[in-house]
Write a protein that holds these residues in place. Structure first.
Motif, PDB file in Angstrom:
ATOM      1  N   PHE A   1      54.124  60.395 131.122  1.00 39.37           N
ATOM      2  CA  PHE A   1      53.256  60.507 129.841  1.00 39.37           C
ATOM      3  C   PHE A   1      53.911  59.920 128.651  1.00 39.37           C
ATOM      4  CE2 PHE A   1      51.164  63.314 133.097  1.00 39.37           C
ATOM      5  CZ  PHE A   1      49.722  62.684 132.713  1.00 39.37           C
ATOM      6  N   LYS A   2      55.156  59.443 128.773  1.00 40.16           N
ATOM      7  CA  LYS A   2      55.822  58.710 127.803  1.00 40.16           C
ATOM      8  C   LYS A   2      56.402  59.788 126.410  1.00 40.16           C
ATOM      9  CE  LYS A   2      53.572  54.326 128.896  1.00 40.16           C
ATOM     10  NZ  LYS A   2      52.751  53.219 128.321  1.00 40.16           N
ATOM     11  N   ILE A   3      56.411  61.157 127.191  1.00 43.05           N
ATOM     12  CA  ILE A   3      57.019  62.162 126.054  1.00 43.05           C
ATOM     13  C   ILE A   3      58.241  62.458 126.308  1.00 43.05           C
ATOM     14  CG2 ILE A   3      54.758  62.722 125.643  1.00 43.05           C
ATOM     15  CD1 ILE A   3      54.980  65.127 127.758  1.00 43.05           C
ATOM     16  N   LYS A   4      58.904  63.023 125.088  1.00 41.14           N
ATOM     17  CA  LYS A   4      60.202  63.510 125.288  1.00 41.14           C
ATOM     18  C   LYS A   4      60.484  64.883 125.692  1.00 41.14           C
ATOM     19  CE  LYS A   4      64.569  64.077 122.919  1.00 41.14           C
ATOM     20  NZ  LYS A   4      65.491  64.292 121.454  1.00 41.14           N
ATOM     21  N   ASP A   5      59.541  65.741 125.291  1.00 37.41           N
ATOM     22  CA  ASP A   5      59.542  67.208 125.476  1.00 37.41           C
ATOM     23  C   ASP A   5      57.994  67.665 125.599  1.00 37.41           C
ATOM     24  OD1 ASP A   5      62.350  67.571 125.071  1.00 37.41           O
ATOM     25  OD2 ASP A   5      62.052  67.247 122.873  1.00 37.41           O
ATOM     26  N   PHE A   6      57.806  68.829 126.144  1.00 37.79           N
ATOM     27  CA  PHE A   6      56.541  69.121 126.233  1.00 37.79           C
ATOM     28  C   PHE A   6      55.953  69.521 125.143  1.00 37.79           C
ATOM     29  CE2 PHE A   6      58.153  69.742 130.681  1.00 37.79           C
ATOM     30  CZ  PHE A   6      56.734  69.429 131.554  1.00 37.79           C
ATOM     31  N   ALA A   7      56.728  70.170 124.173  1.00 41.53           N
ATOM     32  CA  ALA A   7      56.410  70.652 122.804  1.00 41.53           C
ATOM     33  C   ALA A   7      57.296  70.673 122.006  1.00 41.53           C
ATOM     34  CB  ALA A   7      55.805  72.011 123.005  1.00 41.53           C
ATOM     35  N   ASP A   8      57.422  71.301 120.657  1.00 36.27           N
ATOM     36  CA  ASP A   8      58.299  71.379 119.769  1.00 36.27           C
ATOM     37  C   ASP A   8      58.481  72.823 119.162  1.00 36.27           C
ATOM     38  OD1 ASP A   8      56.062  71.526 118.434  1.00 36.27           O
ATOM     39  OD2 ASP A   8      56.506  70.147 116.925  1.00 36.27           O
ATOM     40  N   THR A   9      58.364  73.624 120.177  1.00 40.10           N
ATOM     41  CA  THR A   9      58.178  75.099 119.971  1.00 40.10           C
ATOM     42  C   THR A   9      59.931  75.605 119.535  1.00 40.10           C
ATOM     43  OG1 THR A   9      56.637  75.360 121.706  1.00 40.10           O
ATOM     44  CG2 THR A   9      57.703  77.502 120.815  1.00 40.10           C
ATOM     45  N   ILE A  10      60.974  75.016 120.174  1.00 45.65           N
ATOM     46  CA  ILE A  10      62.320  75.546 119.854  1.00 45.65           C
ATOM     47  C   ILE A  10      63.021  74.232 119.518  1.00 45.65           C
ATOM     48  CG2 ILE A  10      64.520  76.779 120.889  1.00 45.65           C
ATOM     49  CD1 ILE A  10      62.511  77.485 123.337  1.00 45.65           C
ATOM     50  N   PRO A  11      63.475  74.381 118.099  1.00 42.62           N
ATOM     51  CA  PRO A  11      64.306  73.217 117.702  1.00 42.62           C
ATOM     52  C   PRO A  11      65.370  72.742 118.647  1.00 42.62           C
ATOM     53  CG  PRO A  11      63.673  74.576 116.069  1.00 42.62           C
ATOM     54  CD  PRO A  11      63.390  75.417 117.330  1.00 42.62           C
ATOM     55  N   GLY A  12      65.618  71.566 118.927  1.00 42.11           N
ATOM     56  CA  GLY A  12      66.772  71.244 119.777  1.00 42.11           C
ATOM     57  C   GLY A  12      66.528  71.203 121.382  1.00 42.11           C
ATOM     58  N   HIS A  13      65.749  71.927 121.790  1.00 41.15           N
ATOM     59  CA  HIS A  13      65.393  72.435 123.016  1.00 41.15           C
ATOM     60  C   HIS A  13      64.228  71.884 123.517  1.00 41.15           C
ATOM     61  CE1 HIS A  13      68.649  75.143 123.974  1.00 41.15           C
ATOM     62  NE2 HIS A  13      68.602  75.479 122.703  1.00 41.15           N
ATOM     63  N   GLY A  14      62.919  71.796 122.630  1.00 41.44           N
ATOM     64  CA  GLY A  14      61.639  71.209 122.918  1.00 41.44           C
ATOM     65  C   GLY A  14      60.777  72.523 123.222  1.00 41.44           C
ATOM     66  N   GLY A  15      59.699  72.324 124.232  1.00 42.16           N
ATOM     67  CA  GLY A  15      58.905  73.268 124.203  1.00 42.16           C
ATOM     68  C   GLY A  15      59.583  74.527 125.217  1.00 42.16           C
ATOM     69  N   ILE A  16      58.756  75.586 125.612  1.00 39.97           N
ATOM     70  CA  ILE A  16      59.127  76.692 126.438  1.00 39.97           C
ATOM     71  C   ILE A  16      59.166  76.262 127.883  1.00 39.97           C
ATOM     72  CG2 ILE A  16      58.365  78.921 127.403  1.00 39.97           C
ATOM     73  CD1 ILE A  16      59.179  79.255 124.528  1.00 39.97           C
ATOM     74  N   MET A  17      58.418  75.219 128.202  1.00 39.78           N
ATOM     75  CA  MET A  17      58.538  74.631 129.621  1.00 39.78           C
ATOM     76  C   MET A  17      59.538  73.972 129.658  1.00 39.78           C
ATOM     77  SD  MET A  17      56.871  74.657 132.396  1.00 39.78           S
ATOM     78  CE  MET A  17      56.895  74.215 134.059  1.00 39.78           C
ATOM     79  N   ASP A  18      60.227  73.366 128.693  1.00 41.11           N
ATOM     80  CA  ASP A  18      61.546  72.598 128.987  1.00 41.11           C
ATOM     81  C   ASP A  18      62.614  73.396 129.271  1.00 41.11           C
ATOM     82  OD1 ASP A  18      60.898  69.580 128.116  1.00 41.11           O
ATOM     83  OD2 ASP A  18      59.893  70.699 126.368  1.00 41.11           O
TER      84      ASP A  18
END
Length: 450
Positions: A370-387
């Motif tokens: 889906f051409k995305i880097k992270d699942f979300a931006d919930t946690i800075p530097g880590h992405g989403g919770i799912m990441d």
């Protein structure tokens, strides 16, 4: 000769007609394949790209790290946030089992939200009804089913005192099925002409997401009820492997590991493996000394609280083991004292470091699709919770299978709770059968008949 020529002349047109029909059939198959391929390409081109998540790094951190390169800036942001999350995790452990269950439930809902949101951004472009509503409805249905099963298994004495709950538990599976069936009918009614394929695609998307998040989180809680150590060691091993693999890869990484995740290296993978095995062995030694961590989590209906009090099983009692001859020359020891659980920690740590990362690779492939880097931006530097929890779901299933295959035996406490639910006549019948069995075994004296 003339008759033979006539027969040969008659068969030749037939053969030519068959060849023409076969050629026409093959042309039709080729056309059909081309049309299906065009439809697939059209469907992929119709799907809009998911917009990338925004940078949610606090302004204080941005200003403090403004003079660093992007590589080191990411290093410090990940490090600071990792320490903050680990500190919060220790606080929740201190607050007890119930808070850990709420944490697992919260993470499950957030992971589900992140995955469904990606699908919703694709689906919403068609302005089709009910996708988000039905997705959350199915989440409630599946959670109702799984957590209802947990209540029936571990809160039997509490349920027995309340008539309303007795009705819900007795017909729990039927109610769960009725709720799911309602959602299924709502989905069928929501089907819109010309968009059937996409709607069924999103229906499957929802169910696969439920399988990944809800089922696995339920297994995490089942592991927790076996004893907090079965919850903490696997989860901490995955976290340790994630951190140490990143550190080894950051400083020593040279050889790419897998194309799905270009930043992963063999140096990080191997360094993470050895670090995780050592960590799991030491961490298990510390936890096995405390009743709070090794006893099964049980609900006390008298105090309305979860308790962790028991006589530790053999897994958590110190034993003496002989050191293999090859290691005796290196260590200088013939025997060593350790907890049997520490041997099991090798299996847990090995899975966490060798197989667990494939959950992360799977997530990387999903994000690339889906051409995305992270699942979300919930946690800075880590992405989403799912990441951060993509590897934990594989681990939860492994631990549950490991416990049921190699560890778990009959549970007298759980059996007693089930006996207390029975009618008095049924309880008396069980008592008489058990008494006769014990007399036959010679455990009770025949004089006790009466």
């Amino acid at each position: 000769m003339s008759a033979r020529r006539r027969r040969r002349a008659a068969t030749e047109p037939e053969e030519e007609e068959e060849e023409e029909e076969e050629g026409a059939g093959s042309d039709k198959e080729v056309d059909l394949e081309e049309r299906l391929h065009e439809l697939d390409l059209r469907g992929d081109s119709d799907i809009p790209d998911v917009p990338p998540p925004t940078d949610s790094t606090p302004e204080i951190l941005k200003k403090a790290l403004s003079g660093l390169s992007a590589r080191w800036k990411n290093w410090w942001i990940r490090g600071i946030l990792s320490l903050a999350m680990i500190s919060g995790f220790f606080l929740i452990i201190y607050l007890g089992s119930f808070m850990l269950m709420l944490l697992v439930l919260s993470i499950q809902v957030k992971c589900y939200h992140e995955i469904i949101t990606i699908g919703y951004r694709v689906y919403h472009s068609y302005d089709l009804p009910w996708f988000r509503s039905l997705s959350w409805y199915f989440l409630l249905c599946v959670n109702y089913f799984f957590y209802g099963e947990t209540v029936a298994d571990y809160f039997a004495t509490f349920v027995q005192r309340r008539e309303q709950l007795q009705f819900l538990i007795r017909y729990h599976r039927f109610i769960s099925f009725a709720l799911y069936l309602t959602g299924f009918c709502m989905f069928v009614l929501s089907l819109v002409k010309k968009h059937y394929r996409l709607q069924f695609y999103m229906f499957a998307w929802t169910h696969v997401t439920l399988l990944i998040t809800v089922t696995q989180s339920h297994l995490v809680i089942q592991n927790l009820f076996e004893g907090m150590i079965w919850f903490l060691v696997p989860i901490s091993s995955v976290i340790c492997n994630d951190i140490t693999a990143y550190i080894f890869g950051f400083f020593f990484g040279r050889t790419p590991l897998i194309k799905l995740s270009p930043k992963k290296t063999w140096e990080g993978f191997i360094g993470g493996f050895f670090s995780t095995v050592v960590f799991g062995f030491i961490f298990s030694y510390f936890l096995a000394q405390h009743q709070y961590f090794v006893c099964p989590v049980e609900y006390n209906s008298e105090t309305n609280r979860f308790v962790t009090e028991c006589e530790p099983s053999e897994l958590f009692q110190m034993k003496k083991y002989s050191v293999p001859p090859l290691l005796q020359a290196v260590l200088g020891w013939e025997t060593v004292n350790m907890y049997p659980f520490q041997l099991h920690s090798f299996a847990l740590s090995t899975f966490a470091s060798l197989i667990g990362p494939f959950g992360g690779f799977f997530a990387s492939g999903f994000k690339r699709a889906f051409k995305i880097k992270d699942f979300a931006d919930t946690i800075p530097g880590h992405g989403g919770i799912m990441d951060r929890f993509d590897c934990q779901y594989l681990m939860a299933t492994f631990v549950h299978v490991y416990i049921t295959s190699f560890i778990r035996g009959p549970n007298p406490s759980k059996l007693l709770k089930q006996l207390l639910i029975l009618q008095p006549e049924q309880q008396l019948s069980v008592y008489k059968t058990l008494k006769s069995h014990l007399i036959e075994k010679g455990i009770l004296q025949p004089s006790l008949r009466g």
